[in-house]
Design a protein around this motif. Structure first.
Motif, mmCIF file in Angstrom:
data_model
loop_
_atom_site.group_PDB
_atom_site.id
_atom_site.type_symbol
_atom_site.label_atom_id
_atom_site.label_comp_id
_atom_site.label_asym_id
_atom_site.label_seq_id
_atom_site.Cartn_x
_atom_site.Cartn_y
_atom_site.Cartn_z
ATOM 1 N N LEU A 1 26.898 -14.629 29.742
ATOM 2 C CA LEU A 1 25.623 -13.933 29.628
ATOM 3 C C LEU A 1 24.766 -14.156 30.874
ATOM 4 N N GLY A 2 24.894 -15.349 31.464
ATOM 5 C CA GLY A 2 24.171 -15.611 32.711
ATOM 6 C C GLY A 2 24.614 -14.684 33.828
ATOM 7 N N THR A 3 25.891 -14.342 33.855
ATOM 8 C CA THR A 3 26.386 -13.390 34.852
ATOM 9 C C THR A 3 25.818 -12.003 34.595
ATOM 10 N N TRP A 4 25.713 -11.625 33.327
ATOM 11 C CA TRP A 4 25.165 -10.303 32.992
ATOM 12 C C TRP A 4 23.733 -10.139 33.501
ATOM 13 N N VAL A 5 22.942 -11.186 33.410
ATOM 14 C CA VAL A 5 21.515 -11.063 33.765
ATOM 15 C C VAL A 5 21.215 -11.636 35.151
ATOM 16 N N LEU A 6 22.242 -11.919 35.931
ATOM 17 C CA LEU A 6 22.030 -12.537 37.243
ATOM 18 C C LEU A 6 21.136 -11.678 38.136
ATOM 19 N N ILE A 7 21.437 -10.393 38.249
ATOM 20 C CA ILE A 7 20.660 -9.530 39.143
ATOM 21 C C ILE A 7 19.208 -9.408 38.676
ATOM 22 N N PRO A 8 18.932 -9.134 37.371
ATOM 23 C CA PRO A 8 17.528 -9.142 36.942
ATOM 24 C C PRO A 8 16.821 -10.459 37.222
ATOM 25 N N PHE A 9 17.496 -11.584 36.998
ATOM 26 C CA PHE A 9 16.866 -12.881 37.268
ATOM 27 C C PHE A 9 16.491 -13.018 38.740
ATOM 28 N N LEU A 10 17.405 -12.627 39.624
ATOM 29 C CA LEU A 10 17.119 -12.747 41.052
ATOM 30 C C LEU A 10 15.965 -11.839 41.455
ATOM 31 N N ILE A 11 15.965 -10.604 40.954
ATOM 32 C CA ILE A 11 14.885 -9.675 41.318
ATOM 33 C C ILE A 11 13.550 -10.183 40.773
ATOM 34 N N MET A 12 13.530 -10.608 39.511
ATOM 35 C CA MET A 12 12.290 -11.118 38.934
ATOM 36 C C MET A 12 11.784 -12.342 39.695
ATOM 37 N N SER A 13 12.693 -13.217 40.093
ATOM 38 C CA SER A 13 12.287 -14.433 40.794
ATOM 39 C C SER A 13 11.797 -14.125 42.208
ATOM 40 N N LEU A 14 12.545 -13.304 42.927
ATOM 41 C CA LEU A 14 12.180 -13.008 44.314
ATOM 42 C C LEU A 14 10.869 -12.229 44.398
ATOM 43 N N THR A 15 10.609 -11.358 43.417
ATOM 44 C CA THR A 15 9.335 -10.639 43.409
ATOM 45 C C THR A 15 8.220 -11.507 42.834
ATOM 46 N N PHE B 1 15.193 -5.836 31.829
ATOM 47 C CA PHE B 1 14.421 -6.964 32.334
ATOM 48 C C PHE B 1 13.733 -7.706 31.192
ATOM 49 N N MET B 2 13.274 -6.979 30.185
ATOM 50 C CA MET B 2 12.646 -7.636 29.038
ATOM 51 C C MET B 2 13.665 -8.520 28.317
ATOM 52 N N VAL B 3 14.863 -7.967 28.064
ATOM 53 C CA VAL B 3 15.904 -8.738 27.373
ATOM 54 C C VAL B 3 16.288 -9.963 28.200
ATOM 55 N N ALA B 4 16.436 -9.784 29.517
ATOM 56 C CA ALA B 4 16.782 -10.909 30.388
ATOM 57 C C ALA B 4 15.716 -11.997 30.314
ATOM 58 N N SER B 5 14.454 -11.599 30.292
ATOM 59 C CA SER B 5 13.368 -12.573 30.226
ATOM 60 C C SER B 5 13.397 -13.343 28.912
ATOM 61 N N ILE B 6 13.577 -12.616 27.818
ATOM 62 C CA ILE B 6 13.565 -13.260 26.514
ATOM 63 C C ILE B 6 14.780 -14.171 26.332
ATOM 64 N N LEU B 7 15.864 -13.899 27.058
ATOM 65 C CA LEU B 7 17.062 -14.739 26.967
ATOM 66 C C LEU B 7 16.929 -16.060 27.717
ATOM 67 N N MET B 8 15.861 -16.230 28.478
ATOM 68 C CA MET B 8 15.730 -17.446 29.277
ATOM 69 C C MET B 8 15.874 -18.724 28.440
ATOM 70 N N PRO B 9 15.261 -18.822 27.242
ATOM 71 C CA PRO B 9 15.473 -20.044 26.449
ATOM 72 C C PRO B 9 16.938 -20.304 26.121
ATOM 73 N N LEU B 10 17.723 -19.233 25.941
ATOM 74 C CA LEU B 10 19.145 -19.401 25.633
ATOM 75 C C LEU B 10 19.849 -20.194 26.719
ATOM 76 N N PHE B 11 19.566 -19.859 27.984
ATOM 77 C CA PHE B 11 20.257 -20.536 29.085
ATOM 78 C C PHE B 11 19.785 -21.977 29.233
ATOM 79 N N THR B 12 18.510 -22.204 28.980
ATOM 80 C CA THR B 12 18.019 -23.580 29.047
ATOM 81 C C THR B 12 18.626 -24.415 27.929
ATOM 82 N N ILE B 13 18.641 -23.883 26.713
ATOM 83 C CA ILE B 13 19.157 -24.641 25.567
ATOM 84 C C ILE B 13 20.653 -24.889 25.704
#
Length: 582
Positions: A199-213, A388-400
């Motif tokens: 799942l982290g691979t699926w949202v990699l590009i949104p995460f990078l764009i959200m972080s860099l912006t 991007f919304m789904v990727a953001s909401i999934l952030m707790p999943l990757f931390t947990i």
């Protein structure tokens, strides 16, 4: 070694920034559809019931009604929508110094009636402050503290994304199945790993764009660097911005006052000192009729110049002094909520002195003016916004899941260290025959099994060396006549990260292992198609180079106790030191 360093850094970054990234991710997801949610929550305020056969009031009529409603306040701007049920909004000058952008009220565009307050705005305001500053502005009266923490965590999110994809990089790079396959039937660690890695691979590009912006709002040096790299002039600093509509109203209209545009200061009616535009202009405040007349000229010119191709428009209200007026509008189908076009219109002649269309700007200018849509995903329309919304909401999943994998690794590592400590306390004859026990472990489980095996074989009279497989060179391997190999396979047939150097050795060398005896235990998870693949590859490589297998390879499925018992039986019959090779 280099890969192992990145592996340790990945865990460190996740543990350090995990909780902050949960907060930033969840709040970002909550803000994704703020405008739509507010409209649903506020029927009768942000939307109105369309009267049968009625037409919307002309801006000049709407202005006159507002001037009668607020005789002592200056109307700064009107925001109108082409949607039949959308409210209009008015921005009024405020004497409150804390409301430098003015006060926004909502108006029925058919009757001019003032509508109620917007419910839910305070919640989304608090959510935004939590997202950007962790509410340090409220608790510590210091935005900078929260902004720096969020900025640092965003940098770590970028590093997490980069190191994560580097560590995931499979040997079969072109296989989409390896990259993106997620099996819901898996259980235990395999399921947790898939959620974290796939799942982290699926949202990699949104995460990078959200972080860099996102760093655009965290660090001034970063923002300036983006302007310099893109070749777009930096916006002029404004010491005291004029009153305008809020920067992100529920309708999504951006203020006209950006980048130095529309720099005139509006003044309340009845005050002297107005800024004149020609000789012979008197200092008395202009009449309401003069202001309405100029607004009518501006509105007519705007409609002609835009050819009716607009969905919403913000009209700066003329001050009746002949100064040019700025108009900000969006096309009938704008690319996103910040795709604003701008006009400057002379309120007497109706001449359009500037018409700056978003679509006509160079790509670099469009990108720098669209930082928020890029950050929120709306730059790519509704699909991008949802992703991007789904990727953001999934952030707790990757931390947990990251913490779950980390603590599992710590548990196995702790067990391995305890066993290793006991094994090292036993006396060993340095002149005895050397025995290599090599392990390749992703979670620490194979390492603990290696030390358990060392403790079992101590009575066989060997001088035992327990080493990580990836640390061995060809000469190291050639200095032993017997060895045990305990190796894990994770993911789709991948060797542990620490074993990658030995994998390269397997691919490179013509190593002669004639007469070399070994036993091999392969740890894996039968839920994966390529079960124990690395163990089979190592076994085949050893045989191909002349090594002799003492026993059939033992496969351990997810810690299967029966398989471990078979391995212990093999160790019990393992040749004692100094015995002849079989």
């Amino acid at each position: 070694m280099f890969r192992n360093i990145w592996f340790q850094l990945h865990w460190f970054f996740g543990i350090t920034a995990g909780v902050i990234l949960i907060i930033v991710g969840v709040t970002g997801g909550m803000l994704s559809f703020q405008s739509e949610i507010l409209r649903l929550m506020n029927p009768g305020v942000l939307t109105v019931t369309v009267p049968a056969g009625a037409e919307k009031l002309d801006p000049t009529e709407l202005l006159r009604k507002l001037q009668r409603e607020f005789p002592d306040r200056t109307v700064n701007s009107l925001t109108l929508h082409t949607g039949a049920n959308r409210s209009a909004s008015v921005n009024l000058a405020s004497a409150d110094p804390r409301m430098r952008r003015g006060e926004t009220r909502y108006v029925n565009p058919y009757t001019g009636e003032l509508l109620g307050e917007v419910k839910g705005q305070s919640f989304f305001s608090a959510t935004m402050r939590l997202h950007r500053w962790l509410l340090t502005d409220e608790f510590f009266h210091n935005r900078t503290l929260g902004k720096q923490i969020v900025g640092a965590s965003t940098v770590l999110c970028i590093l997490l994304s980069i190191t994560g994809i580097y560590l995931r990089w499979p040997r079969q790079v072109s296989s989409l199945k390896v990259w993106l396959t997620f099996d819901l039937k898996r259980r235990g660690r395999g399921f947790v790993w898939d959620m974290h890695a796939v799942l982290g691979t699926w949202v990699l590009i949104p995460f990078l764009i959200m972080s860099l912006t996102g760093l655009y709002w965290s660090y001034g040096w970063y923002r300036n660097m983006l302007f310099d790299i893109s070749g777009v002039p930096r916006p002029a600093a404004r010491v005291m911005p004029p009153p305008a509509a809020p920067e992100a109203t529920p309708e999504g209209v951006a203020p006209a006052q950006r980048g130095g545009e529309g720099s005139e200061r509006t003044r309340p009616e009845g005050r002297s000192g107005e800024r004149g535009s020609g000789a012979g202009r008197e200092s008395a405040a202009p009449s309401s009729a003069a202001i309405a007349r100029e607004l009518g000229v501006v509105w007519t010119s705007f409609q002609e110049a835009s050819q009716g191709n607009f969905s919403q428009v913000q009209l700066r209200i003329p001050q009746g002094n002949g100064q040019e007026v700025s108009v900000t509008y969006q096309d009938a189908r704008p690319q996103h909520e910040r795709a604003n076009n701008r006009m400057t219109i002379h309120p007497v002649s109706g001449e359009v002195t500037l018409h700056d269309r978003y679509a006509d700007r160079p790509l670099n200018v469009r990108l720098m003016g669209s930082m928020l849509p890029l950050h929120a995903g709306s730059y790519w329309g509704l699909p991008g916004k949802i992703i991007f919304m789904v990727a953001s909401i999934l952030m707790p999943l990757f931390t947990i899941t990251g913490f779950m994998l980390y603590f599992e690794r710590r548990r196995h590592k702790k067990a391995a260290l305890a066993i290793a400590s006991e094994a090292r306390q036993a006396d060993a004859d340095e002149n005895a025959e050397p025995l290599l026990i090599a392990y390749a472990s992703q979670t620490g489980y194979s390492e603990s099994l290696a030390w358990q095996s060392a403790a079992t074989l101590q009575k066989h009279g060997y001088n035992i060396s327990v080493k990580e497989l990836g640390s061995l060179s060809a000469s190291d391997l050639g200095s032993y006549s017997r060895a045990l190999f305990l190796v894990s396979t994770f993911g789709d047939g991948e060797p542990p990260v620490s074993a990658r150097p030995f994998v390269r050795l397997m691919a490179e060398g013509d190593l002669a292992l004639n007469g070399f005896e070994y036993a091999l235990l392969a740890v894996g998870d039968r839920q994966y198609e390529l079960y124990c693949k690395f163990g089979h590859e190592l076994d085949a490589w050893l045989r191909d180079h002349g090594a002799v297998s003492l026993y059939p390879m033992v496969e351990v499925d997810n810690g299967d106790p029966e398989a471990i018992a078979r391995w212990q039986q093999q160790l019990a019959s393992f040749p004692v030191a100094g015995s002849a090779l079989v």
